[in-house]
Design a protein around this motif. Structure first.
Motif, PDB file in Angstrom:
ATOM      1  N   ASP A   1       0.881  -1.167   0.000  1.00  0.00           N
ATOM      2  CA  ASP A   1       0.000   0.000   0.000  1.00  0.00           C
ATOM      3  C   ASP A   1       0.920   1.217   0.000  1.00  0.00           C
ATOM      4  O   ASP A   1       1.460   1.597   1.042  1.00  0.00           O
ATOM      5  CB  ASP A   1      -0.911  -0.011   1.229  1.00  0.00           C
ATOM      6  N   LYS A   2       1.079   1.811  -1.167  1.00  0.00           N
ATOM      7  CA  LYS A   2       2.008   2.939  -1.268  1.00  0.00           C
ATOM      8  C   LYS A   2       1.557   4.103  -0.423  1.00  0.00           C
ATOM      9  O   LYS A   2       2.374   4.813   0.178  1.00  0.00           O
ATOM     10  CB  LYS A   2       2.151   3.353  -2.723  1.00  0.00           C
ATOM     11  N   ALA A   3       0.267   4.334  -0.358  1.00  0.00           N
ATOM     12  CA  ALA A   3      -0.245   5.486   0.400  1.00  0.00           C
ATOM     13  C   ALA A   3       0.088   5.355   1.882  1.00  0.00           C
ATOM     14  O   ALA A   3       0.339   6.356   2.563  1.00  0.00           O
ATOM     15  CB  ALA A   3      -1.747   5.607   0.209  1.00  0.00           C
ATOM     16  N   LYS A   4       0.109   4.108   2.375  1.00  0.00           N
ATOM     17  CA  LYS A   4       0.416   3.879   3.783  1.00  0.00           C
ATOM     18  C   LYS A   4       1.882   3.527   4.003  1.00  0.00           C
ATOM     19  O   LYS A   4       2.283   3.286   5.140  1.00  0.00           O
ATOM     20  CB  LYS A   4      -0.481   2.770   4.334  1.00  0.00           C
ATOM     21  N   ASN A   5       2.646   3.459   2.903  1.00  0.00           N
ATOM     22  CA  ASN A   5       4.069   3.115   3.018  1.00  0.00           C
ATOM     23  C   ASN A   5       4.262   1.800   3.762  1.00  0.00           C
ATOM     24  O   ASN A   5       5.163   1.662   4.600  1.00  0.00           O
ATOM     25  CB  ASN A   5       4.844   4.235   3.733  1.00  0.00           C
ATOM     26  N   THR A   6       3.413   0.852   3.434  1.00  0.00           N
ATOM     27  CA  THR A   6       3.366  -0.406   4.182  1.00  0.00           C
ATOM     28  C   THR A   6       3.263  -1.588   3.230  1.00  0.00           C
ATOM     29  O   THR A   6       2.600  -1.501   2.181  1.00  0.00           O
ATOM     30  CB  THR A   6       2.160  -0.404   5.147  1.00  0.00           C
ATOM     31  N   VAL A   7       3.906  -2.673   3.616  1.00  0.00           N
ATOM     32  CA  VAL A   7       3.803  -3.941   2.891  1.00  0.00           C
ATOM     33  C   VAL A   7       3.183  -4.970   3.832  1.00  0.00           C
ATOM     34  O   VAL A   7       3.504  -4.993   5.028  1.00  0.00           O
ATOM     35  CB  VAL A   7       5.182  -4.404   2.393  1.00  0.00           C
ATOM     36  N   TYR A   8       2.320  -5.802   3.289  1.00  0.00           N
ATOM     37  CA  TYR A   8       1.597  -6.785   4.089  1.00  0.00           C
ATOM     38  C   TYR A   8       1.959  -8.202   3.648  1.00  0.00           C
ATOM     39  O   TYR A   8       2.317  -8.439   2.496  1.00  0.00           O
ATOM     40  CB  TYR A   8       0.093  -6.586   3.934  1.00  0.00           C
ATOM     41  N   LEU A   9       1.805  -9.119   4.590  1.00  0.00           N
ATOM     42  CA  LEU A   9       1.910 -10.536   4.283  1.00  0.00           C
ATOM     43  C   LEU A   9       0.693 -11.225   4.877  1.00  0.00           C
ATOM     44  O   LEU A   9       0.598 -11.361   6.097  1.00  0.00           O
ATOM     45  CB  LEU A   9       3.196 -11.130   4.845  1.00  0.00           C
ATOM     46  N   GLN A  10      -0.234 -11.589   4.008  1.00  0.00           N
ATOM     47  CA  GLN A  10      -1.418 -12.317   4.448  1.00  0.00           C
ATOM     48  C   GLN A  10      -1.074 -13.794   4.474  1.00  0.00           C
ATOM     49  O   GLN A  10      -0.672 -14.366   3.448  1.00  0.00           O
ATOM     50  CB  GLN A  10      -2.587 -12.066   3.485  1.00  0.00           C
ATOM     51  N   MET A  11      -1.227 -14.403   5.625  1.00  0.00           N
ATOM     52  CA  MET A  11      -0.860 -15.805   5.799  1.00  0.00           C
ATOM     53  C   MET A  11      -2.108 -16.612   6.137  1.00  0.00           C
ATOM     54  O   MET A  11      -2.730 -16.388   7.181  1.00  0.00           O
ATOM     55  CB  MET A  11       0.187 -15.947   6.916  1.00  0.00           C
ATOM     56  N   ASN A  12      -2.467 -17.509   5.241  1.00  0.00           N
ATOM     57  CA  ASN A  12      -3.633 -18.365   5.430  1.00  0.00           C
ATOM     58  C   ASN A  12      -3.206 -19.823   5.549  1.00  0.00           C
ATOM     59  O   ASN A  12      -2.070 -20.167   5.206  1.00  0.00           O
ATOM     60  CB  ASN A  12      -4.601 -18.211   4.262  1.00  0.00           C
ATOM     61  N   SER A  13      -4.112 -20.644   6.036  1.00  0.00           N
ATOM     62  CA  SER A  13      -3.849 -22.086   6.165  1.00  0.00           C
ATOM     63  C   SER A  13      -2.513 -22.343   6.859  1.00  0.00           C
ATOM     64  O   SER A  13      -1.684 -23.133   6.408  1.00  0.00           O
ATOM     65  CB  SER A  13      -3.849 -22.753   4.776  1.00  0.00           C
TER      66      SER A  13
END
Length: 127
Positions: free
Chosen positions: A73-85
Motif C-alpha cells: 500500500d504505497k499510500a500507507k508506506n506499508t507492505v503486508y503478508l497475508q498468511m492463510n492455512s
C-alpha cells in the motif's frame, strides 16, 4: 531515521490466518524490493516472499506458495503478508527488509542481499 516496523504476529491454531504488516518510516517505499523472511529456532533465516514496490511483481518460497499473499500500500508506506492455512512449521520470527531495486526476482528471496531490517514479529502456530 530510516526504520521498518513489523506487526501482526501472534498465536494462531493450525489452519488459521494472520496478516503481518511492515511499516516504513523515514523513507518512501519507491524503487525498493521488500522481502519477508522468517527464522525458526536453530534454523537459518529463509526468504518467504518479496515484492517490488514499483511494479508489484512478487515471488514466493515453494513452502508458502498458494497460502501466503504479499501486497503493498504505497499510500500507507506499508507492505503486508497475508498468511492463510497456517501450519505448525510456519512458526518463526518474521522479519521484513528492504533493498534498492526496481523489479523483484527470485534472487530477492536471499536474505544476504538486504541491508535494512525490522526487529521482527513472532508467529506461533500451535493447537
Amino acid at each position: 531515521q530510516v526504520q521498518l516496523v513489523e506487526s501482526g504476529g501472534g498465536l494462531v491454531q493450525p489452519g488459521g490466518s494472520l496478516r503481518l504488516s511492515c511499516a516504513a518510516s523515514g523513507f518512501t517505499l519507491d524503487y525498493y524490493v521488500i522481502g519477508w523472511f522468517r527464522q525458526a529456532p536453530g534454523k537459518e533465516r529463509e526468504g518467504v516472499s518479496c515484492i517490488s514496490t514499483s511494479l508489484g511483481n512478487a515471488y514466493y518460497a515453494d513452502s508458502v506458495k498458494g497460502r501466503f499473499t504479499i501486497s503493498r500500500d504505497k499510500a500507507k508506506n506499508t507492505v503486508y503478508l497475508q498468511m492463510n492455512s497456517l501450519k505448525v512449521e510456519d512458526t518463526a520470527v518474521y522479519y521484513c527488509a528492504t533493498v534498492r531495486a526496481y523489479s523483484s526476482g527470485r534472487f530477492h528471496l536471499n536474505p544476504q542481499i538486504y541491508g535494512n531490517w525490522g526487529q521482527g514479529t513472532q508467529v506461533t502456530v500451535s493447537s
